[in-house]
Scaffold this motif. Structure first.
Motif: not given
Length: 216
Positions: A72-95
């Motif tokens: 999973p997570w194949a279309n997510a990205s990592i914020n290099s500043t705070n190391n957080s992850i964003s998902c293309q389809n929003g927080p529900d997808e990250c969950k």
């Protein structure tokens, strides 16, 4: 609709239970074919592939020659500043990515992992993702270990690993699901992964699923 839901429930139970009976007497083989699926949990093409196509790996003893890996997570990205992850389809997808990561890393049993993720993704297709907890009782699987993993943030930690793994693919992932057989992309013909698996297999005995392809 009710009969369709019943069929889906039977298929989930079959995927969970029957291959386990086969696997108990099986031994790992160096000739096994690696089948890797990179996906995002709320992507419709990914969900459709998981519930409509990927189940074929458990038909005709194909699973006996396959090492199945879901990523999973194949279309997510990592914020290099705070190391957080964003998902293309929003927080529900990250969950859901986090929950599915926990499932994949809690049980060393491809049958349980697939059955639970199948149930999650079926709810995605139906627009009932909020009912994801019902999958545990429906499949008679313990919920607490998965929730503990998720609440401790381990699913997100695994997500960083999966994001990096996806970013380092060669060739780069161009769409999802991105399906690879022995580390080779099969492109947009991913629904026909069985053909590629059977061609890649070099073991002594072809499974019934491969013989069926030859006869057709």
């Amino acid at each position: 609709m009710a009969s369709f839901k019943l069929a889906i429930r039977i298929m989930i139970t079959f995927s969970l239970c029957f291959p386990i009976l086969q696997a108990e007497g099986a031994t790992s083989s160096p000739e096994k074919v690696n089948l890797t699926v990179y996906y995002e949990s709320l992507g419709k093409p990914c969900a459709e592939f998981i519930i409509r196509n990927l189940g074929e790996v458990f038909n005709g003893d194909l699973i006996d020659i396959v090492n199945l890996q879901l990523v999973p997570w194949a279309n997510a990205s990592i914020n290099s500043t705070n190391n957080s992850i964003s998902c293309q389809n929003g927080p529900d997808e990250c969950k859901l990515n986090s929950l599915e990561s926990c499932v994949l890393n809690l049980w060393d049993d491809v049958n349980k992992n697939y059955a639970l993720i199948y149930c999650f993704e079926f709810l995605v297709i139906e627009g009932r993702l909020e009912k994801w907890e019902s999958c545990f009782s429906e499949l008679d699987l313990p919920q607490q270990p998965v929730l503990k993993c998720y609440n401790q943030g381990k699913g997100t930690q695994l997500g960083r690993k999966y994001v990096n793994e996806t970013a380092n693919l060669k060739p780069l992932c161009k769409f999802l699901p991105w399906v690879m057989v022995n580390n080779q992309s099969i492109g947009k013909d991913y629904a026909n992964f069985t053909t590629f698996v059977c061609k890649a297999y070099k073991g002594p005995t072809l499974p019934a699923a491969c013989h069926k392809l030859e006869s057709s």
